[in-house]
Design an enzyme around this catalytic site. Structure first.
Site, PDB file in Angstrom:
ATOM      1  CG  ASP A  98       4.146  34.873  14.168  1.00  0.00           C
ATOM      2  OD1 ASP A  98       4.308  36.021  14.619  1.00  0.00           O
ATOM      3  OD2 ASP A  98       4.614  33.853  14.717  1.00  0.00           O
ATOM      4  CE  LYS A 158      10.212  31.366  16.277  1.00  0.00           C
ATOM      5  NZ  LYS A 158       9.687  32.390  17.217  1.00  0.00           N
TER       6      LYS A 158
END
Length: 442
Positions: free
Chosen positions: A319, A30
């Site tokens: 993340d 992404k």
């Protein structure tokens, strides 16, 4: 995302029948997809992006660029997007866009919109209206843009009134999201004077800044790293090109963690040590916990072993903090995750809310301002809240591979970055999903 999929309000994760063993190629990154989309949109000429991620975040970005007048041909099923770049001159003179929950879209386009003479308004979800963007807007104002946040605490919606960006020198507070610096840097090559960026204070998520620089250079930008805290971005714009996007390392972390949690063996195809993404370092963290990690030219394999707790600075791979927390529940001894205070401003508070859900599962958790410590304890069935955060859902579901009765609320939130996560997890882990609705299995 081949079309809208209606998922149930919650799902129960079936425990795995044994060690998770298999191979998977995650969807495209992404972070790289959205960075490449912006560079291609600003480039002179045509670009063809391959391996793009089909997700809510990437569709939001593509739609927003289209609203700014950039021509895109998106074939999401074929994972390709053809972009006719605008050569640094945004065609639109006004636009109002809903950026949904996409932080990259909000922050990247706040800077991009400053390149065009016009008026632009960027909004998002209720959570987006709680995520500060003041540092980026202050920098745009210092460069001559009228940029205002309309919610308290310098949070979106954002209103930008611009006569164009000439460039010059700017400063970035290093402790803010890497999206802030990345958004500003990406507009730099299209400014007549270029852009000099100084990073003040401790840098957050430095690998994401390096990813930004490398994607920019792939599209012809000239970015000189004068020092770790000083970038010189030359004027001259971008050039269209063919560009392949590598698999998402953050998405890969869930399957590697599944191997660690169950004593299995998982291979991630296409993820290499010299890739663009800093989150490949999650493999090193698993190695420190006792897993066997084997790097190969075409991918990486992790074999789970009896895990041990560790003390880790996760700033560069923030993340993956929820994924690491899931592994820590099954380790021998406590695990401490430090230096990630900035993840409190993600899709949810990924320290406080993560600590709450781990405790709900039975873990012994101590929350700190910049992280948390997890001491393994007997785990039990629980309904887990996900706070509309894809990473909370995907990581905490892994606990259900070993603990019966783990229920994940709002499974649809994974669509932000990995719409087919549930089907992929079920396939790799060999789960009995006969009780799942068909939408979850495809």
């Amino acid at each position: 995302m081949s079309g809208p999929i209606s998922l149930p309000a919650e799902i129960s994760i079936p425990p795995s029948r044994g060690p998770v063993c298999g191979a998977v190629r995650p969807p495209g990154s992404k972070s790289i997809t959205n960075r490449a989309l912006v560079c291609a949109a600003l480039a002179a000429g045509r670009s063809r992006l391959e391996g793009v991620l089909d997700s809510q975040d990437t569709r939001v970005m593509a739609d927003a660029l289209g609203a700014l007048g950039v021509r895109l041909e998106c074939d999401w099923r074929a994972e390709t997007i053809v972009v006719q770049g605008c050569d640094g001159r945004i065609p639109a003179r006004s636009a109002t866009r809903d950026c949904a929950a996409s932080g990259t879209t909000m922050r990247f386009l706040s800077a991009v919109c400053g390149l065009a003479p016009g008026t632009f308004r960027l909004d998002g979800t209720a959570r987006m209206r709680q995520r500060p963007i003041g540092d980026l807007l202050a920098a745009l104002r210092a460069l001559g843009i009228d940029a205002v946040a309309e919610s308290p605490g310098d949070c979106p919606p954002v209103m930008i009134r611009s006569t164009g960006l000439e460039g010059g020198a700017t400063e970035v507070a290093g402790g803010t999201s890497s999206h802030v610096a990345s958004g500003r840097a990406r507009a730099g090559p299209c400014m007549p004077r270029g852009l000099d960026i100084t990073f003040a204070g401790d840098l957050v998520s430095a690998p994401y800044l390096e990813m930004t620089r490398r994607v920019m250079e792939a599209f012809g930008a000239r970015c000189t790293v004068a020092s770790p805290r000083h970038w010189r971005i030359a004027a001259g714009g971008y050039v269209g090109r063919a560009y392949a996007i590598e698999p998402d390392a953050s998405a890969a972390s869930y399957f590697l963690a599944a191997a660690a949690i169950t004593g299995g063996r998982v291979t991630i195809a296409g993820l290499t040590r010299d890739g663009l993404q800093g989150d490949v370092a999650f493999c090193e963290v698993l190695g420190r916990m006792g897993c066997d990690v084997a790097w190969e030219p075409a991918g990486v394999t992790v074999a789970g072993r009896a895990a041990r707790g560790i003390d880790v600075d996760s700033n560069a791979i923030s993340d993956t903090v929820p994924t690491l927390a899931a592994v820590a529940l099954f380790a021998a001894g406590p695990t401490t995750i430090r230096n990630v205070a900035h993840i409190r401003d993600k899709e949810t508070d990924r320290i406080g809310d993560l600590a709450r859900e781990l405790t709900r599962l039975g873990a012994d958790v101590v929350e700190a301002p910049d992280g948390l410590s997890i001491t393994p304890a007997p785990l039990h069935a629980a309904e887990v809240a996900t706070y509309d955060d894809h990473r909370m859902a995907m990581s905490l579901a892994l606990v259900g591979l070993r603990v019966a009765g783990v229920v994940i609320r709002d499974p649809d939130c994974v669509g932000k970055t990995f719409p087919r996560y549930w089907a992929t997890l079920a396939r790799v882990a060999g789960l009995d999903t006969s009780d799942w609705p068909p939408a979850l299995r495809r």
